[in-house]
Structures are given as structure tokens and as C-alpha cells.
Scaffold this active site. Structure first.
Site, short mmCIF file in Angstrom:
data_model
loop_
_atom_site.label_atom_id
_atom_site.label_comp_id
_atom_site.label_asym_id
_atom_site.label_seq_id
_atom_site.Cartn_x
_atom_site.Cartn_y
_atom_site.Cartn_z
N GLY A 45 0.85 -1.19 0.00
CA GLY A 45 0.00 0.00 0.00
C GLY A 45 0.88 1.23 0.00
O GLY A 45 2.07 1.14 0.36
N CYS A 82 5.38 -5.90 1.74
CA CYS A 82 5.63 -4.46 1.70
C CYS A 82 4.91 -3.74 2.85
O CYS A 82 5.29 -3.89 4.00
CB CYS A 82 5.26 -3.90 0.33
N TYR A 83 3.84 -3.00 2.56
CA TYR A 83 3.10 -2.36 3.65
C TYR A 83 2.60 -3.42 4.64
O TYR A 83 2.60 -3.23 5.85
CB TYR A 83 1.91 -1.54 3.10
N HIS A 125 8.11 -7.63 -3.19
CA HIS A 125 6.82 -8.03 -3.78
C HIS A 125 6.94 -9.36 -4.53
O HIS A 125 7.26 -9.36 -5.71
CB HIS A 125 6.35 -6.95 -4.76
N GLU A 151 4.61 -11.04 -5.68
CA GLU A 151 3.56 -11.17 -6.69
C GLU A 151 3.97 -10.60 -8.04
O GLU A 151 3.32 -10.84 -9.05
CB GLU A 151 2.27 -10.50 -6.20
N SER A 161 -26.41 -7.48 -21.34
CA SER A 161 -26.03 -6.61 -22.46
C SER A 161 -25.68 -7.45 -23.68
O SER A 161 -25.56 -6.95 -24.78
CB SER A 161 -24.82 -5.77 -22.07
N GLY A 162 -25.46 -8.77 -23.44
CA GLY A 162 -25.03 -9.62 -24.54
C GLY A 162 -23.52 -9.74 -24.59
O GLY A 162 -22.97 -10.52 -25.35
N VAL A 178 -19.63 -10.52 -22.85
CA VAL A 178 -19.19 -11.77 -22.23
C VAL A 178 -19.53 -11.81 -20.73
O VAL A 178 -20.01 -12.84 -20.23
CB VAL A 178 -17.68 -12.04 -22.50
N ASP A 179 -19.37 -10.70 -20.01
CA ASP A 179 -19.57 -10.75 -18.56
C ASP A 179 -21.03 -11.08 -18.20
O ASP A 179 -21.30 -11.98 -17.42
CB ASP A 179 -19.18 -9.41 -17.90
N SER A 180 -21.96 -10.32 -18.79
CA SER A 180 -23.35 -10.58 -18.42
C SER A 180 -23.83 -11.91 -19.00
O SER A 180 -24.67 -12.58 -18.41
CB SER A 180 -24.27 -9.43 -18.84
N LYS A 191 -11.11 -10.09 -16.82
CA LYS A 191 -11.78 -10.47 -18.07
C LYS A 191 -11.31 -11.83 -18.59
O LYS A 191 -12.12 -12.66 -19.01
CB LYS A 191 -11.52 -9.37 -19.10
#
Ligand code: XMP
Length: 539
Positions: free
Chosen positions: A59, A86-87, A179, A181, A233-234, A236-238, A384
Site C-alpha cells: 500500500g 511491503c506495507y 513483492h 507477486e 447486455s449480450g 461476455v460478462d453478463s 476479463k
């Protein structure tokens, strides 16, 4: 999914790290389920999640600053293994009675780490198993732990950082100033793996198929025998949320597609076709084109457009819910395809509000007065590309899974200045050409490389209509017409992006087709800016 796998969960406490979301991602990549929680979550809230391990992110703050995020000290007493970066390393030190000092020399970027052997135990920390005594790690700090808390041993140092890592193995508390990651920490992944599998004794058993089953079970349990409407919405997510909900609760789900008139050419017809013919779901197509046109008339400011569009979405869904209630089918929940980057860029609704607002994503606009829903957002911890994998695991067709992202506010945020029917017509036609040509370019790359998102393939591509005109000459006549801006980027998660290195012949074809086929356009420009400093969309 195995029952034990469903229970394994690593909680990442987010202290506002720039790359904090990456930690959860790296854990999931090691096949252990992981989610982020805000750093100010109480020990009781965290315990309620039954975590198998906790990771404290980095952070930007200094631990001694007045507004520095704190950790509930009881989190370190839960008996759950904790790893701080880190933080997270510094906050663990000061919370447990160690010291952090402001050092004259900061460390930014790669640093040489020296792993210290525990003289008594005669070996290095379990965290460093299988890694060399000298290695490169990624640092980004000025303050540093100057004294480890009692009961801790220092397990590594660098030339400027005396406590580059420390641990109390009896309590399974570990932390690093660097870090792990970040890919530039050469053995970072090995350390994460050492922590998860050797220290915490977890199993590699998280898979997309497992995720489908646990999400389906979660939705089923939450919804019970109530009714859910889904904001479809059509994209990919929805669509992935639709498939999950449909599998979980079948006919208790109604998919609501609000057509705001700002969709791409032929898109409303395609969405209706897919969801009425290929899916066995209740589907409602709401024609809201005129309402949106009125609301947006003369509006030029990007955030104002986003607010109006997002607020009206809620109104439209609420109106559908009321109608369903009148028909004797009351609605309890609204499901939507919010993903993790939406939350981050909209100002971190669920990450403790530590990130700043870049853009208000349509699905995170506050409810207007009198409108309220209980939300179901099964994808709100995912990126995504993970959502796409989930879509494949759910058996969704590839043409949906690999659709390029399209923003909820649609073409309104690709028309700079006020939206009008004339501008919409120009943009739709130009955009259709961009998509046709770049779809074909991507398909050629896919054929050559066998990879969908290979180097130089376009991840997202579209046309933007700026609010200016320029002079040109066509058929010996002067023109004073609009330019189209081509935006095409390479990315994997939209958090960062680079402009796509499209070959000149493809660019030439896009440009000449747009100018020849779209009346009112006499020029095409290509946006060659990365994100950051720009964003992918123009508004
Ligand atoms: P930016 O422009 O912030 O966009 O770099 C990042 C990604 O998010 C998409 N985007 C949205 N998606 N609702 C959405 O569902 C929105 O309001 C929204 N705004 C931007 C954008 O297309 C890109 O993929």
C-alpha cells in the site's frame, strides 16, 4: 469440485496496493481460490469467511501516517497463517511490537536479496525453499522494518534493508518487504507456492469447473425460491452471469436487455437472436431508445453521460421488476456482470474505497431515489480473461466468450460532445467497418499462431467520433466533414493496454473504406497512446 476445495480460500487484505489485485490472481493461478477484502475488515468479518490463509497486500501509505490504514490486531491472532508484503510486512511488524524506520535511501525496482540461514535451525526459511541464497526481488519502499517483533526471526536482507523478510513459524506469520507477486521477483511464485502448499498445507484444487459448481451453489443458496432479473447486455460478462444463473435457478431467472439505442450496428438483433434461440431463458427486450435520446440531448460532459445512462438503467430494470410483480412474479434480486476492473476504476466500491475514480462504470452508479435491488455479482473478483475461461467451462459458444468488451454506456462515450442521431449513424457505420476489417486481421493472426490473444492481435477495437470537422477534397470538391479516430489496443485485462501495432496495409484499408463508405467522414486518425497515460475509451 471437491468439498475441501470449496472451503479453501485465501483472503487478500487490500491496503490500497497498486498491484494488489495481482496477488489474488497469482494465488488463483496456483489453483487455490482467493478473494480480496478491504484492509479495514474486522477479524470477525474475516473469520466469517473461514479463510485458509490471509495475505496482507502492499500500500502507498507510511505506517506512522495519521490516516495510514490499520489492521485489526486480532486478525494476526486468528490462528490462520498470514503472509504480508511491503506495507503488509511493515504493518505486521508495528502491530506486533516491532519497529519501522524512515530510511534515507529508498529501494525501487530490482534488488539483490541475501537469504539468511536460521543459525539454530540450520536452514533457511520455508518461504525460500528451492530458491538460491542470493536472488533478485522487486522492491518499492522508503520506510523499512528496523526491528522485527519479539518471537520473529529475520530471514533475509538486502544492502539497504536489514529486515527484507521475517517470520514467526510457530504462529505461521510471515512477511516480506519485497513483492513476490510481481514477475520481476524471480522466485516470487515459488515463495507464494511454498507458503500456500508447505506452510499452510493447502491443495491445488481450484479449477474453472470447480468455480462453476461453487458459484452455481452459492447463487442457488442465496436466491432460494425467489425471482432474479439479470441485466443482460449480450457481452461476455453478463452472458457468463446469465449462464451461471440459468444453471443455478433455471426459470426463476428473467434476462432483461435494455436497448438504449447506443449499441453497435445490428447488435440488438444479434443479442435477441442468441438469447431467444440459443438459450432457454426468459428474455425481455426493453425498447428504451427514445427515453435515452431525450435524457442525453445536449449532454456533453463524460461523467454526466455515464451518470445519466447508468441511472436510467436502474430505472428501466426497476420498471420491469414492478411489471413482473404486478404479473404475480415479484423480483428479489438483480444480477449483473460486474468484474473486478470495473470496481477498481469506478473508485473501489468493495475494496475499501482506497482507489481513485477513473470512470464511473454503468453498473456501479448509485441507485436513484425510490429504486433499490439486492445485487448478485458473481464475477466481481475476476478479470476479463478469467471470465472468458469461466464462459468456456460453462459451455458458452466461442463467439460470445471471445467478444471484445463493449462499455455499458455504449456509443454515447465514443461520441465526443453531445449525442445526436446523425452522429450515431456515422459512428455505427464507421465502427462496423473497423470491426469487420480487424476481425479479419485477428482471424488471420489466430490462424498463423493458434493463439487468440497473440502478440499484436487486437484485444479491443472501435471507432471514436470527435467533436470537430476538418477540410478535405473529394472528387475535386472541398469537403468540411468529420474525422473518425481508430482505437485498437493490445491487452489482457483492460487495466493496462498498448496501442495495437496493426500493419499499414490493414490501416490503409480501414481508412479508405471508412472515407469511401461513410457519408460525412473525410479523414481517419489512429490513436497511438497506451493506458496509462490514456484510457482505452475516450470518455
Ligand atoms: P477504460 O476506458 O477505462 O476502459 O480504459 C477499460 C475497459 O472497460 C470498458 N468500459 C466499460 N465497461 N461499463 C462497462 O461494462 C462501463 O461503463 C465501461 N467503461 C469502460 C472499456 O470498453 C474497456 O474495455
Amino acid at each position: 469440485m471437491q468439498p475441501s476445495a470449496a472451503k479453501q480460500k485465501v483472503i487478500v487484505l487490500d491496503f490500497g496496493a497498486q498491484y494488489g489485485q495481482l496477488i489474488a490472481r497469482r494465488v488463483r493461478d496456483l489453483h487455490v481460490y482467493s478473494e480480496i477484502m478491504p484492509c479495514d475488515a474486522s477479524a470477525a468479518e474475516i473469520a466469517a469467511e473461514q479463510p485458509s490463509a490471509i495475505i496482507l497486500s502492499g500500500g502507498p501509505a507510511s505506517v506512522y501516517a495519521d490516516d495510514a490504514p490499520k489492521i485489526d490486531p486480532a486478525v494476526l491472532e486468528l490462528g490462520v497463517p498470514v503472509l504480508g508484503f511491503c506495507y503488509g510486512h511493515q504493518i505486521m511488524a508495528v502491530t506486533l511490537g516491532g519497529e519501522v524506520a524512515h530510511s534515507e535511501v529508498g529501494e525501487y525496482g530490482p534488488a539483490k536479496l541475501y537469504v539468511d540461514e536460521d543459525a539454530e535451525a540450520g536452514h533457511a526459511s520455508a518461504l525460500f525453499a528451492g530458491t538460491p541464497a542470493e536472488q533478485t526481488v522487486w522492491m518499492s519502499h522508503r520506510d523499512a522494518v528496523s526491528r522485527a517483533p519479539e518471537g520473529f526471526v529475520v530471514t533475509s536482507h538486502t544492502d539497504v534493508c536489514p529486515v527484507a523478510s521475517m517470520e514467526c513459524p510457530e504462529k505461521r506469520l510471515y512477511s516480506t518487504q519485497f513483492h513476490p507477486e510481481v514477475r520481476h521477483s524471480v522466485y516470487g511464485n515459488q515463495m507464494l507456492s511454498n507458503f500456500l502448499f508447505n506452510v499452510c498445507g493447502l491443495e491445488k484444487n481450484w479449477t474453472m469447473e470447480g468455480l462453476v459448481e461453487s458459484k452455481v451453489a452459492e447463487i442457488r443458496e442465496k436466491v432460494g425460491d425467489h425471482r432474479v432479473i439479470l441485466a443482460l447486455s449480450g457481452g461476455v460478462d453478463s452472458s457468463v452471469v446469465a449462464a451461471l444463473c440459468s444453471r443455478a435457478i433455471g426459470k426463476q431467472l428473467t434476462c432483461v436487455f435494455v436497448n438504449h439505442g447506443l449499441l453497435r450496428k445490428n447488435e440488438p438483433e444479434q443479442v435477441e437472436e442468441v438469447f431467444t434461440r440459443q438459450f432457454d431463458v426468459d428474455f425481455i427486450h426493453v425498447h428504451a431508445e427514445e427515453r435515452y435520446a431525450k435524457l442525453l440531448d445536449g449532454v456533453t460532459e463524460p461523467e454526466a453521460k455515464r451518470r445519466i445512462i447508468g441511472t436510467q438503467f436502474w430505472e428501466e430494470f426497476f420498471a420491469v421488476a414492478k411489471q413482473l410483480e404486478e404479473d404475480g412474479r415479484p423480483v428479489q434480486y438483480l444480477a449483473q456482470g460486474t468484474i473486478y476492473p470495473d470496481i477498481i476504476e469506478s473508485g473501489a466500491r468493495k475494496t475499501g474505497g482506497k482507489a481513485s475514480t477513473i470512470k464511473s462504470h454503468h453498473n456501479l452508479i448509485p441507485f436513484p431515489d425510490g429504486v433499490s435491488f439486492d445485487l448478485i455479482e458473481p464475477l466481481d473478483h475476476f478479470f476479463k480473461d478469467e471470465v472468458r475461461e469461466l464462459g468456456l467451462a460453462l459451455g458458452l459458444p466461442e463467439h460470445i466468450v471471445y467478444r471484445q468488451p463493449f462499455p455499458g454506456p455504449g456509443l454515447a462515450i465514443r461520441i465526443i460532445g453531445a449525442v445526436s442521431p446523425e452522429k450515431l449513424e456515422i459512428l455505427k457505420n464507421a465502427d462496423a467497418i473497423v470491426r469487420e476489417e480487424l476481425d479479419a486481421y485477428n482471424a488471420r493472426l489466430f490462424e498463423e499462431t493458434g493463439e487468440r490473444n497473440s502478440e499484436h492481435s487486437c484485444w479491443q477495437y472501435f471507432a471514436v467520433l470527435p467533436d470537430i470537422k476538418s477540410v478535405g477534397v473529394m472528387g475535386d470538391e472541398r469537403t468540411y466533414a468529420r474525422p473518425i479516430i481508430l482505437r485498437a489496443v493490445e491487452s489482457s485485462d483492460a487495466m493496462t493496454a498498448d496501442w495495437a501495432k496493426i500493419p499499414y496495409d490493414v490501416l490503409t484499408r480501414v481508412s479508405s473504406r471508412i472515407v469511401a463508405e461513410v457519408p460525412g467522414v473525410n479523414r481517419v486518425a489512429y490513436d497511438i497512446t497506451s493506458k496509462p497515460p490514456a484510457t482505452i475509451e475516450w470518455e
